[in-house]
Design a protein around this motif. Structure first.
Motif, short mmCIF file in Angstrom:
data_model
loop_
_atom_site.label_atom_id
_atom_site.label_comp_id
_atom_site.label_asym_id
_atom_site.label_seq_id
_atom_site.Cartn_x
_atom_site.Cartn_y
_atom_site.Cartn_z
N UNK A 17 0.83 -1.22 -0.07
CA UNK A 17 0.02 -0.02 0.04
C UNK A 17 0.79 1.23 0.06
N UNK A 18 2.04 1.27 -0.14
CA UNK A 18 2.97 2.38 -0.33
C UNK A 18 2.53 3.28 -1.57
N UNK A 19 2.49 4.43 -1.21
CA UNK A 19 3.31 5.26 -0.08
C UNK A 19 2.12 5.41 0.96
N UNK A 20 2.56 5.35 2.45
CA UNK A 20 1.53 5.40 3.30
C UNK A 20 1.43 6.83 3.74
N UNK A 21 2.22 7.89 3.47
CA UNK A 21 1.91 9.37 3.64
C UNK A 21 2.30 9.92 2.47
N UNK A 22 1.53 11.08 2.03
CA UNK A 22 1.75 11.77 0.90
C UNK A 22 1.89 13.30 1.27
N UNK A 23 1.91 14.25 0.65
CA UNK A 23 1.98 15.64 0.75
C UNK A 23 0.20 15.74 0.69
N UNK A 24 -0.13 16.99 1.44
CA UNK A 24 -1.49 17.09 1.22
C UNK A 24 -1.77 18.77 1.37
N UNK A 25 -2.82 18.91 0.70
CA UNK A 25 -3.60 20.12 0.87
C UNK A 25 -2.47 21.43 0.43
N UNK A 26 -2.66 22.63 0.92
CA UNK A 26 -1.95 23.89 0.71
C UNK A 26 -1.06 24.30 1.77
N UNK A 27 -0.84 23.46 2.87
CA UNK A 27 -0.29 23.69 3.83
C UNK A 27 1.49 23.53 3.99
N UNK A 28 1.91 23.71 5.10
CA UNK A 28 3.41 23.45 5.47
C UNK A 28 4.01 22.05 4.74
N UNK A 29 3.04 20.93 4.43
CA UNK A 29 3.26 19.87 3.92
C UNK A 29 2.66 19.59 2.66
N UNK A 30 2.72 20.70 1.80
CA UNK A 30 1.78 20.40 0.61
C UNK A 30 2.63 19.73 -0.48
N UNK A 31 4.08 19.93 -0.51
CA UNK A 31 4.99 19.51 -1.74
C UNK A 31 5.49 18.25 -1.56
N UNK A 53 6.58 22.63 1.94
CA UNK A 53 5.60 23.16 0.73
C UNK A 53 6.56 23.48 -0.23
N UNK A 54 6.13 24.22 -1.13
CA UNK A 54 6.84 24.49 -2.31
C UNK A 54 8.33 25.35 -1.96
N UNK A 276 10.90 8.59 -8.99
CA UNK A 276 10.42 9.83 -9.40
C UNK A 276 9.93 10.74 -8.23
N UNK A 277 10.84 12.23 -8.29
CA UNK A 277 10.37 12.83 -7.32
C UNK A 277 11.19 14.14 -7.30
N UNK A 278 11.32 14.72 -6.13
CA UNK A 278 12.20 15.90 -5.99
C UNK A 278 13.57 15.77 -6.21
N UNK A 305 7.57 11.23 -0.92
CA UNK A 305 6.44 10.64 -0.40
C UNK A 305 7.12 9.44 0.64
N UNK A 306 6.32 8.96 1.65
CA UNK A 306 7.02 8.08 2.83
C UNK A 306 6.39 6.79 2.81
N UNK A 307 7.26 5.91 2.89
CA UNK A 307 6.82 4.32 2.69
C UNK A 307 7.41 3.33 3.73
N UNK A 308 7.12 2.30 3.82
CA UNK A 308 7.50 1.29 4.74
C UNK A 308 7.85 0.15 4.23
N UNK A 309 8.74 -0.53 4.59
CA UNK A 309 8.92 -2.16 4.49
C UNK A 309 8.98 -2.96 5.70
#
Length: 342
Positions: A17-31, A53-54, A276-278, A305-309
């Motif tokens: 089910x990775x990624x388990x956490x992604x950026x969201x919204x337009x806040x400090x963790x948006x990018x 963010x950006x 693929x990413x930053x 993004x954030x994942x787990x093994x």
């Protein structure tokens, strides 16, 4: 305090089910959201993760889970830039809990110097910053000197060895430091004398970096998950990187020596998010916990993004033998089946 671990620890299987956490919204963790520290708090896994963010000014947020894969995050970061040495980011946390106090190491970034910093807390929300730990120390000194302080990445061993507290730190090469009070740290050697350096001609020939806080194996060894990389420089000056995850082992009786390493990584970029990413082609591990009988290794994917093994001790090395499969061609569940100790 033995943990049921052994060297090498694994095999780890990336969670489907990775990624388990992604950026969201337009806040400090948006990018971008990646590179978490991890700990177990009662019946929950807690992640302290880096996000921005950006503007690429990193803060550290917090998320909790009762199963290790489904996380609920808080809206506000728990640690944000407030000092000049970190004005462009509080990055890449690692954490240790010792006698009721959380010791958080992180990188303070001013867009010139990446410095290993320390903050402490008793509740994971109110933090006291103790500033950069080392002056005039360059962990790339023997490879690609920066010419100024560069000392990111540090993990604290959560129990004393030889009457002192120990920290292993460094990007580029790995060094050690000791402390009497867990606040003030003294490197054990000059920056020209790393305890562990990249291995030429291998998957970590460009750099090695300490990854997760150590676990104490049943045979008494300290086992660390690490990061390593190769770099390809093209004719136009562009650079491609490939970050993979390895392991090393240290004997506490001789805590300044690496006595074993994986010759092959246990995790490498292979999914779309990994590649693929930053910063593309990066699997970067910083958090490791044993939770509900399994091991969870948390990592960033391409700084985005954030994942787990996950490693289940009931599933040891040797999948091909366990399943009667002589092909052994499922790399998604056996990325390190050919590893061995040196």
């Amino acid at each position: 305090m033995f943990t049921g671990a052994s060297f090498p620890l694994g095999p780890f299987t990336p969670y489907e089910g990775n990624p388990i956490l992604r950026p969201k919204g337009d806040s400090w963790e948006s990018a971008n959201l990646y590179n978490p520290a991890a700990l177990v708090d009662g019946d929950e896994v807690v992640l302290l993760y880096r996000a921005h963010a950006d503007d690429i000014v990193s803060h550290i947020g917090i998320a909790r889970s009762r199963d290790g894969v489904n996380f609920t995050r808080e809206d506000a970061p728990i640690l944000s830039p407030s000092e000049d040495y970190e004005r462009y980011g509080c990055e890449d946390p690692r954490i240790a809990l010792i006698d009721g106090t959380y010791y958080l190491t992180y990188t303070g970034w001013d867009r010139r110097s990446a410095q290993l910093c320390l903050a402490t807390s008793t509740d994971l929300r109110t933090w006291t910053k103790h500033g950069p730990l080392f002056d005039d120390f360059d962990t790339f000194k023997t490879m690609d000197p920066r010419g100024f302080n560069w000392s990111k990445a540090g993990v604290i061993v959560p129990q004393k060895m030889h009457g002192k507290w120990w920290m292993y730190f460094g990007e580029g090469a790995i060094y050690w430091a000791t402390s009497d009070d867990l606040i003030h740290w003294t490197p054990g050697t000059a920056d020209t004398e790393p305890m562990y350096s990249p291995t030429p001609g291998t998957w970590d020939e460009a750099l090695v970096e300490i990854g997760t806080s150590p676990v104490l194996a049943d045979n008494g060894l300290l086992v660390f998950l690490t990061n390593g990389a190769t770099r390809t420089v093209h004719d136009d000056g562009s650079v491609d990187v490939d970050y993979r995850c390895g392991q090393i082992a240290i004997d506490p009786d001789e805590p300044t020596k690496v006595i074993a390493r994986l010759q092959e990584p246990w995790l490498r970029p292979q999914t779309f998010e990994d590649m693929h990413g930053l910063v593309s082609n990066v699997t970067f591990v910083e958090g490791l916990v044993k939770f509900q009988g399994r091991w969870f290794a948390y990592y960033g994917q391409s700084d985005t993004t954030l994942a787990v093994a996950i490693h289940d001790p009931a599933q040891p090395w040797g999948r091909a033998l366990r399943e009667g499969d002589s092909e052994g061609d499922d790399t998604s569940t056996s990325t390190s089946a050919s590893t061995s100790e040196e």
